[in-house]
Design an enzyme around this catalytic site. Structure first.
Site, short mmCIF file in Angstrom:
data_model
loop_
_atom_site.label_atom_id
_atom_site.label_comp_id
_atom_site.label_asym_id
_atom_site.label_seq_id
_atom_site.Cartn_x
_atom_site.Cartn_y
_atom_site.Cartn_z
N LEU A 122 -17.68 -1.93 1.17
CA LEU A 122 -18.35 -0.81 0.52
C LEU A 122 -18.07 -0.78 -0.97
CD1 LEU A 122 -17.56 1.90 3.22
CD2 LEU A 122 -19.81 0.87 2.77
N GLY B 167 -12.05 1.70 5.18
CA GLY B 167 -11.02 2.71 4.99
C GLY B 167 -11.58 4.11 5.17
N TYR C 48 0.84 -1.19 0.00
CA TYR C 48 0.00 0.00 0.00
C TYR C 48 0.88 1.25 0.00
CZ TYR C 48 -3.70 -3.28 1.43
OH TYR C 48 -4.57 -4.34 1.50
N ARG D 31 -10.09 8.42 4.71
CA ARG D 31 -8.97 9.28 4.34
C ARG D 31 -8.96 10.59 5.12
NH1 ARG D 31 -8.24 8.62 -2.13
NH2 ARG D 31 -6.23 9.54 -1.60
#
Length: 333
Positions: free
Chosen positions: A224, A295, A57, A297
């Site tokens: 998602l 996740g 990542y 951000r």
């Protein structure tokens, strides 16, 4: 937050676990460092104690950001999940199985290989420990199966790392039933991390029954569908040109997905929640699913994800969601 035991290991993870793929930036249209660190802090402050990452990542950036974010925190209260087996530098001398060609922030092509030899695992764990600023990993997982390395060799390497105290438990990612059975001949796995969502329920046929019967946890990633099930991409949200989701979303039928989301929106509204929270809660209530990766951000997204645990869904509401999924037989493409 709800905390769940991972397989037969001694680990207890937050049911919603922070997924750190996007903060690596690569394939996600870049990243903002401080926003990423704020997202991790917000997750920890709202009960999300587990963080899932991987060396791949951001070509190490995700692990480095996590190391910076948890510095000064009580390490014993944080569970770090990372991986090995995707090699992008030249240190493997062309060994392994070519997976795909990635691109760095400068647009340079970088060949990525699946490579899970014992020697490579030992090398990668030391690199991850350094980037993360810790002396142990809670859960170490092979990122993708490597057809060029015997599964027994890979599992033996993880068993050795457990004995050395460098990892607490061993897991796999993206293993099918046959691979799980082969791995079980060498080690007792704690988990299998696989793709699972309302739009992608294939694991329910074989992997879920096997995992339940053998006390192996399932960690669900992409619940998602990388943001598609949030609904915001049907409201003029724009993706950057280098965002991999431009191609990823193409596998689904947008009209059918939007219609489904419109049907379940009233349930979310009745809970004063978002579609994101409703989808996450549905996922973590499915049989065999122990942990759901989400996740974020920025801090706002992280807090929203953590709050999904507070949604109570009745059997009637769950049936309504499932019936609408079943009515179209999952024919999303």
């Amino acid at each position: 937050m709800e905390y769940r035991k991972l397989g037969t290991s001694d680990l207890n993870l937050s049911a919603i676990t922070y997924g750190a793929f996007a903060i690596g930036g690569s394939m996600w249209g870049g990243n903002e460092k401080q926003d990423s660190i704020d997202a991790i802090h917000a997750s920890l402050d709202h009960g999300v104690t587990s963080i899932d990452t991987a060396p791949f990542y951001g070509f190490g950036l995700s692990e480095e950001l996590i190391g910076e974010a948890i510095k000064g925190r009580d390490r014993s209260k944080i569970q770090i999940l990372t991986k090995f087996g995707l090699v992008w530098d030249k240190s493997n001398n062309g060994k392994g199985e070519h997976f795909f060609d990635a691109a760095d922030d400068q647009g340079n092509t970088i060949p990525v290989f699946k490579f899970a030899s014992k020697e490579n695992i030992i090398k990668e764990i030391e690199e991850s420990l350094k980037r993360l600023g810790t002396d142990y990993i809670d859960l170490l997982q092979i990122h993708w199966p490597d057809a060029t390395t015997p599964i027994s060799e890979t599992m033996e390497a993880m068993e050795l790392l457990i004995q050395q105290g460098k990892i607490k438990a061993a897991g796999v990612c993206n293993y099918d039933l046959s691979q799980m059975q082969t791995a079980a001949e060498t080690i007792k796995l704690a988990s299998n991390q696989v793709s699972y969502s309302m739009l992608n329920r294939g694991i329910e046929n074989e992997l879920v029954p096997y995992s339940i019967a053998n006390e192996i946890s399932i960690i669900a990633y992409s619940p998602l569908e990388r943001g598609l099930l949030t609904g915001k991409y049907f409201k003029d949200a724009k993706l950057k040109s280098d965002d991999h989701r431009n191609g990823y979303f193409g596998q689904f039928n947008p009209a059918r997905v939007e219609d489904f989301l419109n049907k379940i929106q009233p349930i979310a509204d009745s809970k004063n929640s978002t579609l994101t929270q409703l989808v996450l809660r549905w996922t973590m209530l499915q049989p065999g699913i122990t942990v759901v990766l989400a996740g974020s951000r920025n801090a706002k997204q992280a807090i929203e994800n953590a709050a999904a645990i507070d949604i109570n869904l009745t059997s009637e509401e769950l049936n309504f969601i499932n019936e609408n999924l079943a009515s179209i037989n999952h024919q999303w493409v």
